[in-house]
Write an enzyme that holds these catalytic residues in place. Structure first.
Site, PDB file in Angstrom:
ATOM      1  N   ASN A  23       0.828  -1.206   0.000  1.00 17.86           N
ATOM      2  CA  ASN A  23       0.000   0.000   0.000  1.00 17.86           C
ATOM      3  C   ASN A  23       0.861   1.255   0.000  1.00 17.86           C
ATOM      4  O   ASN A  23       1.952   1.277   0.564  1.00 17.86           O
ATOM      5  CB  ASN A  23      -0.936   0.003   1.209  1.00 17.86           C
ATOM      6  CG  ASN A  23      -1.910  -1.155   1.152  1.00 17.86           C
ATOM      7  OD1 ASN A  23      -2.000  -1.819   0.134  1.00 17.86           O
ATOM      8  ND2 ASN A  23      -2.613  -1.405   2.232  1.00 17.86           N
ATOM      9  N   VAL A  24       0.295   2.298  -0.590  1.00 13.76           N
ATOM     10  CA  VAL A  24       1.031   3.556  -0.713  1.00 13.76           C
ATOM     11  C   VAL A  24       0.334   4.666   0.081  1.00 13.76           C
ATOM     12  O   VAL A  24       0.736   5.814   0.020  1.00 13.76           O
ATOM     13  CB  VAL A  24       1.160   3.954  -2.211  1.00 13.76           C
ATOM     14  CG1 VAL A  24       2.031   2.963  -2.960  1.00 13.76           C
ATOM     15  CG2 VAL A  24      -0.210   4.074  -2.897  1.00 13.76           C
TER      16      VAL A  24
ATOM     17  N   HIS B 200       5.782  -0.923  -2.777  1.00 14.48           N
ATOM     18  CA  HIS B 200       5.321  -0.170  -3.948  1.00 14.48           C
ATOM     19  C   HIS B 200       5.445   1.340  -3.757  1.00 14.48           C
ATOM     20  O   HIS B 200       4.762   2.102  -4.439  1.00 14.48           O
ATOM     21  CB  HIS B 200       3.880  -0.567  -4.295  1.00 14.48           C
ATOM     22  CG  HIS B 200       3.757  -1.973  -4.804  1.00 14.48           C
ATOM     23  ND1 HIS B 200       2.560  -2.632  -4.963  1.00 14.48           N
ATOM     24  CD2 HIS B 200       4.710  -2.863  -5.200  1.00 14.48           C
ATOM     25  CE1 HIS B 200       2.779  -3.856  -5.436  1.00 14.48           C
ATOM     26  NE2 HIS B 200       4.065  -4.028  -5.573  1.00 14.48           N
TER      27      HIS B 200
ATOM     28  N   CYS C 155      16.511  15.728 -11.823  1.00 20.67           N
ATOM     29  CA  CYS C 155      17.679  15.688 -10.929  1.00 20.67           C
ATOM     30  C   CYS C 155      17.630  14.489  -9.967  1.00 20.67           C
ATOM     31  O   CYS C 155      18.596  14.217  -9.268  1.00 20.67           O
ATOM     32  CB  CYS C 155      17.824  16.997 -10.147  1.00 20.67           C
ATOM     33  SG  CYS C 155      16.584  17.240  -8.860  1.00 20.67           S
TER      34      CYS C 155
ATOM     35  N   CYS D 262       9.808  20.432  -9.872  1.00 21.82           N
ATOM     36  CA  CYS D 262      10.918  20.492  -8.908  1.00 21.82           C
ATOM     37  C   CYS D 262      11.521  21.910  -8.929  1.00 21.82           C
ATOM     38  O   CYS D 262      11.343  22.650  -9.904  1.00 21.82           O
ATOM     39  CB  CYS D 262      11.955  19.462  -9.339  1.00 21.82           C
ATOM     40  SG  CYS D 262      13.444  19.388  -8.332  1.00 21.82           S
TER      41      CYS D 262
ATOM     42  N   GLY E  77      -5.428  -8.967   3.131  1.00 16.58           N
ATOM     43  CA  GLY E  77      -6.042  -8.028   2.198  1.00 16.58           C
ATOM     44  C   GLY E  77      -5.312  -7.857   0.887  1.00 16.58           C
ATOM     45  O   GLY E  77      -5.296  -6.759   0.337  1.00 16.58           O
TER      46      GLY E  77
HETATM   47  P1  OAD Z   1      -6.316  -5.919  -4.898  1.00 18.34           P
HETATM   48  O1  OAD Z   1      -7.367  -4.893  -5.174  1.00 18.34           O
HETATM   49  O2  OAD Z   1      -5.801  -6.719  -6.042  1.00 18.34           O
HETATM   50  O3  OAD Z   1      -6.858  -6.950  -3.816  1.00 18.34           O
HETATM   51  C1  OAD Z   1      -7.469  -6.520  -2.636  1.00 18.34           C
HETATM   52  C2  OAD Z   1      -7.795  -7.742  -1.810  1.00 18.34           C
HETATM   53  O4  OAD Z   1      -8.335  -7.292  -0.577  1.00 18.34           O
HETATM   54  C3  OAD Z   1      -8.839  -8.674  -2.438  1.00 18.34           C
HETATM   55  O5  OAD Z   1      -8.348 -10.009  -2.393  1.00 18.34           O
HETATM   56  C4  OAD Z   1     -10.056  -8.506  -1.543  1.00 18.34           C
HETATM   57  O6  OAD Z   1     -10.824  -9.694  -1.423  1.00 18.34           O
HETATM   58  C5  OAD Z   1      -9.413  -8.138  -0.223  1.00 18.34           C
HETATM   59  N1  OAD Z   1     -10.272  -7.383   0.696  1.00 18.34           N
HETATM   60  C6  OAD Z   1     -11.294  -6.539   0.426  1.00 18.34           C
HETATM   61  N2  OAD Z   1     -11.811  -6.033   1.558  1.00 18.34           N
HETATM   62  C7  OAD Z   1     -11.087  -6.562   2.594  1.00 18.34           C
HETATM   63  C8  OAD Z   1     -11.132  -6.440   4.013  1.00 18.34           C
HETATM   64  N3  OAD Z   1     -12.023  -5.642   4.606  1.00 18.34           N
HETATM   65  N4  OAD Z   1     -10.244  -7.135   4.743  1.00 18.34           N
HETATM   66  C9  OAD Z   1      -9.312  -7.947   4.139  1.00 18.34           C
HETATM   67  N5  OAD Z   1      -9.232  -8.106   2.809  1.00 18.34           N
HETATM   68  C10 OAD Z   1     -10.102  -7.429   2.039  1.00 18.34           C
HETATM   69  O7  OAD Z   1      -5.126  -5.166  -4.118  1.00 18.34           O
HETATM   70  P2  OAD Z   1      -3.627  -5.648  -3.886  1.00 18.34           P
HETATM   71  O8  OAD Z   1      -3.534  -7.105  -3.679  1.00 18.34           O
HETATM   72  O9  OAD Z   1      -3.044  -4.738  -2.875  1.00 18.34           O
HETATM   73  O10 OAD Z   1       0.131  -2.186  -7.602  1.00 18.34           O
HETATM   74  O11 OAD Z   1      -2.995  -5.290  -5.286  1.00 18.34           O
HETATM   75  C11 OAD Z   1      -1.625  -5.457  -5.459  1.00 18.34           C
HETATM   76  C12 OAD Z   1      -1.091  -4.387  -6.349  1.00 18.34           C
HETATM   77  O12 OAD Z   1      -1.842  -4.341  -7.556  1.00 18.34           O
HETATM   78  C13 OAD Z   1      -1.214  -2.975  -5.810  1.00 18.34           C
HETATM   79  O13 OAD Z   1      -0.162  -2.627  -4.930  1.00 18.34           O
HETATM   80  C14 OAD Z   1      -1.194  -2.150  -7.047  1.00 18.34           C
HETATM   81  C15 OAD Z   1      -2.180  -2.956  -7.854  1.00 18.34           C
HETATM   82  O14 OAD Z   1      -2.156  -2.797  -9.205  1.00 18.34           O
HETATM   83  C16 OAD Z   1       0.600  -1.140  -8.267  1.00 18.34           C
HETATM   84  O15 OAD Z   1      -0.014  -0.092  -8.410  1.00 18.34           O
HETATM   85  C17 OAD Z   1       1.980  -1.373  -8.821  1.00 18.34           C
END
Ligand code: OAD
Length: 252
Positions: free
Chosen positions: A104-105, A121, A132, A150, A189
Site C-alpha cells: 500500500n502507498v 510499492h 535531478c 521540482c 487483504g
Molecule cells: P487488490 O485490489 O488486487 O486486492 C485486494 C484484496 O483485498 C482482495 O483479495 C479482496 O478480497 C481483499 N479485501 C477486500 N476487503 C477486505 C477487508 N475488509 N479485509 C481484508 N481483505 C479485504 O489489491 P492488492 O492485492 O493490494 O500495484 O494489489 C496489489 C497491487 O496491484 C497494488 O499494490 C497495485 C495494484 O495494481 C501497483 O499499483 C503497482
C-alpha cells in the site's frame, strides 16, 4: 468473526516470541474507506492501469497521471487507520522480531504507529524529480500546479512503483529475508496476483512458516496457505489479538 475459527497453532504463535512477517495489500485499508484495485467498484474497474500507472503513461500525459494520484492522495488524507492497521502495529509493539511488508502507498500503517515496515510499492507522500532525481516528502493536497515541478524545473513524479518498474531492491530484499526467518506469516487483504510481492508468502511457506491468509475472498494463495480466515481484516485481526492476549492499545 472469522467463518473458520483460528487454529490453536496460530494463537500459540501469536502468543510466543518467534519472528512474524505481515504482508498487506489494499484490502487492509478497505475499512478505512479506501477502494481496492480489483474488487467490484475498485480502482482498476473504471481506469486502465496502462493509462495511469506506467512510465509510458507518465511520459504521454503527466497531468492525467497526476490527476489520478492527486485524487488518491486526497482520499488517503481524509481516511483514518482502522482496527486492522492498529492490530498489526500492536503485534509489532510486543517487541518480538517483526516486519511489515506493505504493497500500500496510502500511509495508513505509519499513521497507526507502525515502525518496522518496508514499502514494496513506494508511497503517495513522496515525489521524485525526473530530471535531478531528488526525492522529497510532499503532503500538499491538492497538489498545485499539476503536474508539479521540482525547484530545478524538472517534472516531479509520484514515488510509487508503476507496472513495468522494478521494486525497491532493499525493501524487497528485507521482505524476502523476513519471509525466510518468520515462523508466522500473516497475508492480509491482498489478491496475491501481483508479482513479485505475491511470491513472498510462497518463500515463507517453503521456509516452514505458518502462513495465514486473512481475506473475505479466496485468492491464488488460498489452496497453499496453512489456514485461511475468511472475513474483513478489521474484525478478524482484533479478534485474534484478543484470543492471544495482545493488547491493541500498546501501538503508538
Ligand atoms: P487488490 O485490489 O488486487 O486486492 C485486494 C484484496 O483485498 C482482495 O483479495 C479482496 O478480497 C481483499 N479485501 C477486500 N476487503 C477486505 C477487508 N475488509 N479485509 C481484508 N481483505 C479485504 O489489491 P492488492 O492485492 O493490494 O500495484 O494489489 C496489489 C497491487 O496491484 C497494488 O499494490 C497495485 C495494484 O495494481 C501497483 O499499483 C503497482
Amino acid at each position: 468473526m472469522p467463518s473458520t475459527p483460528p487454529s490453536p497453532r496460530l494463537i500459540d504463535l501469536l502468543r510466543g516470541r518467534d519472528p512474524v512477517l505481515v504482508l498487506t495489500g489494499a484490502g487492509v485499508s478497505r475499512e478505512s474507506g479506501i477502494a481496492t484495485f480489483r474488487d467490484a467498484g475498485g480502482l482498476w474497474e473504471g481506469v486502465d492501469p496502462a493509462e495511469v500507472a506506467t512510465p509510458e503513461a507518465f511520459q504521454r500525459d503527466p497531468a492525467r497521471v497526476w490527476r489520478f494520484y492527486d485524487a488518491r492522495r486526497a482520499q488517503a488524507a481524509d481516511a483514518e487507520p482502522n482496527a486492522a492497521h492498529r492490530a498489526i502495529a500492536a503485534i509489532e509493539a510486543t517487541g518480538r522480531p517483526f516486519l511489515l511488508a506493505t504493497q500500500n502507498v496510502d500511509g495508513l500503517h505509519e499513521r497507526a504507529g507502525q515502525r518496522g515496515m518496508v514499502r514494496l510499492h513506494g508511497t503517495l507522500w513522496k515525489v521524485r524529480c525526473t530530471t535531478c532525481g531528488l526525492v522529497t516528502e510532499d503532503r500538499r493536497v491538492p497538489l498545485v500546479p499539476l503536474p508539479p515541478l521540482c525547484a530545478c524545473g524538472g517534472l516531479l513524479r509520484p514515488e510509487v512503483v508503476w507496472f513495468g518498474e522494478v521494486l525497491p531492491m532493499d525493501a524487497f530484499g528485507r521482505a524476502e529475508r523476513a519471509a525466510r526467518e518468520a515462523r508466522l506469516c500473516l497475508v492480509v487483504g491482498t489478491s496475491s496476483l501481483v508479482e513479485p510481492a505475491a511470491g513472498i508468502p510462497r518463500t515463507a511457506l517453503e521456509a516452514g512458516a505458518h502462513v495465514v491468509e486473512i481475506n473475505p475472498e479466496r485468492t491464488p494463495l488460498s489452496p497453499f496457505a496453512s489456514e485461511c480466515l475468511t472475513g474483513p481484516a478489521g474484525e478478524i485481526l482484533p479478534e485474534l489479538l484478543l484470543r492471544a492476549g495482545i493488547p491493541m492499545e500498546t501501538a503508538a
